[in-house]
Enzyme design. Sequence first.
Site, PDB file in Angstrom:
ATOM      1  N   GLU A   1      18.781 107.444  46.869  1.00 30.10           N
ATOM      2  CA  GLU A   1      18.218 107.888  45.592  1.00 30.10           C
ATOM      3  C   GLU A   1      19.223 108.758  44.838  1.00 30.10           C
ATOM      4  O   GLU A   1      19.455 108.581  43.638  1.00 30.10           O
ATOM      5  CB  GLU A   1      16.940 108.714  45.828  1.00 30.10           C
ATOM      6  CG  GLU A   1      15.750 107.917  46.342  1.00 30.10           C
ATOM      7  CD  GLU A   1      15.716 107.814  47.861  1.00 30.10           C
ATOM      8  OE1 GLU A   1      16.768 108.004  48.514  1.00 30.10           O
ATOM      9  OE2 GLU A   1      14.632 107.528  48.377  1.00 30.10           O
TER      10      GLU A   1
ATOM     11  N   LYS B   1      23.128 116.808  51.124  1.00 25.51           N
ATOM     12  CA  LYS B   1      23.788 117.272  52.343  1.00 25.51           C
ATOM     13  C   LYS B   1      24.735 116.189  52.857  1.00 25.51           C
ATOM     14  O   LYS B   1      25.884 116.447  53.185  1.00 25.51           O
ATOM     15  CB  LYS B   1      22.710 117.619  53.382  1.00 25.51           C
ATOM     16  CG  LYS B   1      23.251 118.182  54.661  1.00 25.51           C
ATOM     17  CD  LYS B   1      22.105 118.642  55.566  1.00 25.51           C
ATOM     18  CE  LYS B   1      22.635 118.938  56.953  1.00 25.51           C
ATOM     19  NZ  LYS B   1      21.595 119.341  57.886  1.00 25.51           N
TER      20      LYS B   1
ATOM     21  N   GLU C   1       7.659 117.562  57.397  1.00 26.72           N
ATOM     22  CA  GLU C   1       8.865 116.937  57.943  1.00 26.72           C
ATOM     23  C   GLU C   1       9.282 117.688  59.217  1.00 26.72           C
ATOM     24  O   GLU C   1       9.873 117.111  60.118  1.00 26.72           O
ATOM     25  CB  GLU C   1      10.013 116.939  56.907  1.00 26.72           C
ATOM     26  CG  GLU C   1      11.083 115.909  57.214  1.00 26.72           C
ATOM     27  CD  GLU C   1      12.058 115.666  56.071  1.00 26.72           C
ATOM     28  OE1 GLU C   1      12.065 114.572  55.494  1.00 26.72           O
ATOM     29  OE2 GLU C   1      12.838 116.591  55.763  1.00 26.72           O
TER      30      GLU C   1
ATOM     31  N   HIS D   1     -11.992 122.944  40.053  1.00 21.94           N
ATOM     32  CA  HIS D   1     -12.737 121.969  39.254  1.00 21.94           C
ATOM     33  C   HIS D   1     -12.438 120.548  39.684  1.00 21.94           C
ATOM     34  O   HIS D   1     -12.701 119.604  38.948  1.00 21.94           O
ATOM     35  CB  HIS D   1     -12.435 122.188  37.768  1.00 21.94           C
ATOM     36  CG  HIS D   1     -12.890 123.529  37.308  1.00 21.94           C
ATOM     37  ND1 HIS D   1     -14.162 123.771  36.840  1.00 21.94           N
ATOM     38  CD2 HIS D   1     -12.260 124.735  37.327  1.00 21.94           C
ATOM     39  CE1 HIS D   1     -14.288 125.055  36.556  1.00 21.94           C
ATOM     40  NE2 HIS D   1     -13.145 125.669  36.854  1.00 21.94           N
TER      41      HIS D   1
ATOM     42  N   LYS E   1      13.713 103.594  55.377  1.00 15.38           N
ATOM     43  CA  LYS E   1      15.002 103.510  54.661  1.00 15.38           C
ATOM     44  C   LYS E   1      15.736 102.236  55.053  1.00 15.38           C
ATOM     45  O   LYS E   1      16.259 101.516  54.206  1.00 15.38           O
ATOM     46  CB  LYS E   1      15.902 104.695  55.030  1.00 15.38           C
ATOM     47  CG  LYS E   1      15.574 106.003  54.384  1.00 15.38           C
ATOM     48  CD  LYS E   1      16.689 106.993  54.700  1.00 15.38           C
ATOM     49  CE  LYS E   1      16.289 108.418  54.495  1.00 15.38           C
ATOM     50  NZ  LYS E   1      17.261 109.379  55.004  1.00 15.38           N
TER      51      LYS E   1
ATOM     52  N   GLY F   1      17.995 120.265  55.709  1.00 18.05           N
ATOM     53  CA  GLY F   1      17.743 120.020  54.283  1.00 18.05           C
ATOM     54  C   GLY F   1      16.577 120.838  53.758  1.00 18.05           C
ATOM     55  O   GLY F   1      16.652 121.469  52.699  1.00 18.05           O
ATOM     56  N   ARG F   2      15.479 120.861  54.506  1.00 17.84           N
ATOM     57  CA  ARG F   2      14.283 121.558  54.022  1.00 17.84           C
ATOM     58  C   ARG F   2      14.370 123.068  54.199  1.00 17.84           C
ATOM     59  O   ARG F   2      13.418 123.787  53.887  1.00 17.84           O
ATOM     60  CB  ARG F   2      13.039 120.983  54.704  1.00 17.84           C
ATOM     61  CG  ARG F   2      13.102 120.934  56.211  1.00 17.84           C
ATOM     62  CD  ARG F   2      12.018 120.034  56.787  1.00 17.84           C
ATOM     63  NE  ARG F   2      12.105 119.884  58.233  1.00 17.84           N
ATOM     64  CZ  ARG F   2      12.832 118.965  58.854  1.00 17.84           C
ATOM     65  NH1 ARG F   2      13.584 118.129  58.150  1.00 17.84           N
ATOM     66  NH2 ARG F   2      12.839 118.874  60.164  1.00 17.84           N
TER      67      ARG F   2
HETATM   68  O1  F6P Z   1      14.919 111.452  53.994  1.00 18.52           O
HETATM   69  C1  F6P Z   1      14.781 112.719  54.483  1.00 18.52           C
HETATM   70  C2  F6P Z   1      15.966 113.587  54.196  1.00 18.52           C
HETATM   71  O2  F6P Z   1      16.934 113.397  55.147  1.00 18.52           O
HETATM   72  C3  F6P Z   1      15.535 115.039  54.119  1.00 18.52           C
HETATM   73  O3  F6P Z   1      15.423 115.647  55.338  1.00 18.52           O
HETATM   74  C4  F6P Z   1      16.583 115.603  53.243  1.00 18.52           C
HETATM   75  O4  F6P Z   1      16.206 116.850  52.750  1.00 18.52           O
HETATM   76  C5  F6P Z   1      16.670 114.518  52.194  1.00 18.52           C
HETATM   77  O5  F6P Z   1      16.530 113.324  52.923  1.00 18.52           O
HETATM   78  C6  F6P Z   1      17.912 114.502  51.370  1.00 18.52           C
HETATM   79  O6  F6P Z   1      19.059 114.348  52.145  1.00 18.52           O
HETATM   80  P1  F6P Z   1      20.481 114.662  51.554  1.00 18.52           P
HETATM   81  O7  F6P Z   1      20.536 116.090  51.187  1.00 18.52           O
HETATM   82  O8  F6P Z   1      21.447 114.305  52.638  1.00 18.52           O
HETATM   83  O9  F6P Z   1      20.685 113.786  50.333  1.00 18.52           O
END
Ligand code: F6P
Length: 548
Positions: free
Chosen positions: A214, A208, A355, A386, A511, A269-270
């Site tokens: 990452e 987003k 979240e 199990h 972060k 995002g979620r």
């Molecule tokens: O670290 C949390 C977050 O902001 C989530 O809410 C989001 O889905 C994810 O990181 C990824 O964010 P982006 O889509 O901006 O890379």
Amino acid sequence: MSRADLTLLPEWQALQQHCNQLETRHLRELFADDPKRGERLVAEATGLYFDYSKQRVDDEALRLLRALAEARDLKGHIAAMFRGERINATENRAVLHEALRAPRSEKILVDGHDVVPDVHEVLDRMAAFADTVRNGAWKGHSGKPMRNVVSIGIGGSDLGPVMAYEALRDYSRRDMTFRFVSNVDGTDFAEAVRDLDAAETLFIICSKTFTTLETLTNAHAARAWCVKALGDESAVAKHFVAVSTAAAEVAKFGIDTKQMFGFWDWVGGRYSMDSAIGLSTMIAIGPDHFGDMLAGFHAMDEHFRSTPFEQNLPVLMGLIGLWNTNFLDAATVAVLPYEQYLKRFPAYLQQLTMESNGKHVTLAGAHVDYATGPIYWGEPGTNGQHSFYQLIHQGTRLVPCDFIGFGQTLNPVPAQGGGDQHDLLIANLIAQGEALAFGKTAEEVRAEGTPEALVPHRTFEGNRPSTTILAERLTPFTLGSLVALYEHSVFVQGAIWDIDSFDQWGVELGKQLARTTIAELIATTEPKLAHDSSTNSLIRRYRTLRDG
Ligand code: F6P
């Protein structure tokens, strides 16, 4: 009275009192007193049969919970969300994932602008692109069609696509390979591409913000891998597309924004798996199935928006969850899909629920004096039986369970001894709910001839609550409905708890600190450390272990 005073509301106090009385009553008694309880405490919508009769509620608890929802103006909250009001107050944003699945004929305004045509413009572009990839018309740098799709993202830009791909695998192109890379651990990327031919691999970079550490790190690794294999920077144009709200960042990375699929700041995002973030899903299952999934979401949206609370699935799920959390003091919810294709569903729900509702202050910033979002976790049945079910049956903690199952399997396999393996699977689902609710008394255990010393060990107290959700078959439509059911139940709870279910400030501190730590880990000379003694030692120890 300020919104923070939830526990002072007469409805809350009435619930507390009622809970004190009801706690003395076992589910065995509740069922014995009302032989039709299992037919009465059910609701059904959008193909989902929702049995909450094994929850520790009675009619009065349900009435009081609905009264609490009225007192917190849940109807007003639902209307405000659908009207596009900026209910994500701390980020000053509207919350309109419903618009992502609205039919073309609808009109949904954000600041006076109808967003539905924008949504469909992107969906149409996605469909056209997905078709060219699926039919081989989209050619890579060396003229080969794409056989592999690697989606790179994290959190909401990953969990939805992975979950949906796994859930709808049966509908997917079996002659194509789909992989998902999220972790900044290089192993994730290395394992995802190790057997792929770069000439046939399309990367979808989903973020987003397009600034997430990452994702950007993995995207750079993917670009380097692709360019190295194909020998030319210009290969990026044919092998990379982006999904983002941040065109400038996409351009900065080096992806032409013509190859970008957008979404909007009113999509959390979620809550984004049915936006362009679902591009890999669409390529996997095709635009028509993707449309069916959106229809499933939309059907649940409409149900949520217009159905009286008594029969409203997300409202019931949200209120019962609140009852378990705030009055029965359950800290957790186990999500137990008896459907192998839903193996990533619990992981998906962890972000959606935790979240969203893992918050300790109200919208006005006051510390809450009641529990908020419970811990979600789970595994597909029967595997969990199990491992951790022992604790659910006989441990000292209350673990409300959501069982999810289907009438028909997508993979019939005759079972030795008769029936299909699916019958065995669902027999287990049904039996678990029954065992949890009713247990086995010491008398029953004794009557089986159990030695007295073992009786306490073999006794099941029961009275452990669960909900069972059944649908005919796992289809794109059903999956959409199921996800929307959880989305809206989270909303119901957030509205009553008076928290912002749509921000996620809690992820920021870690972060920020990691940025400093990275510099200290990669410093070529011994860094001067100013953390606490544990953090300092861990940094030094890591450097020593790494450098030998
Ligand atoms: O670290 C949390 C977050 O902001 C989530 O809410 C989001 O889905 C994810 O990181 C990824 O964010 P982006 O889509 O901006 O890379």
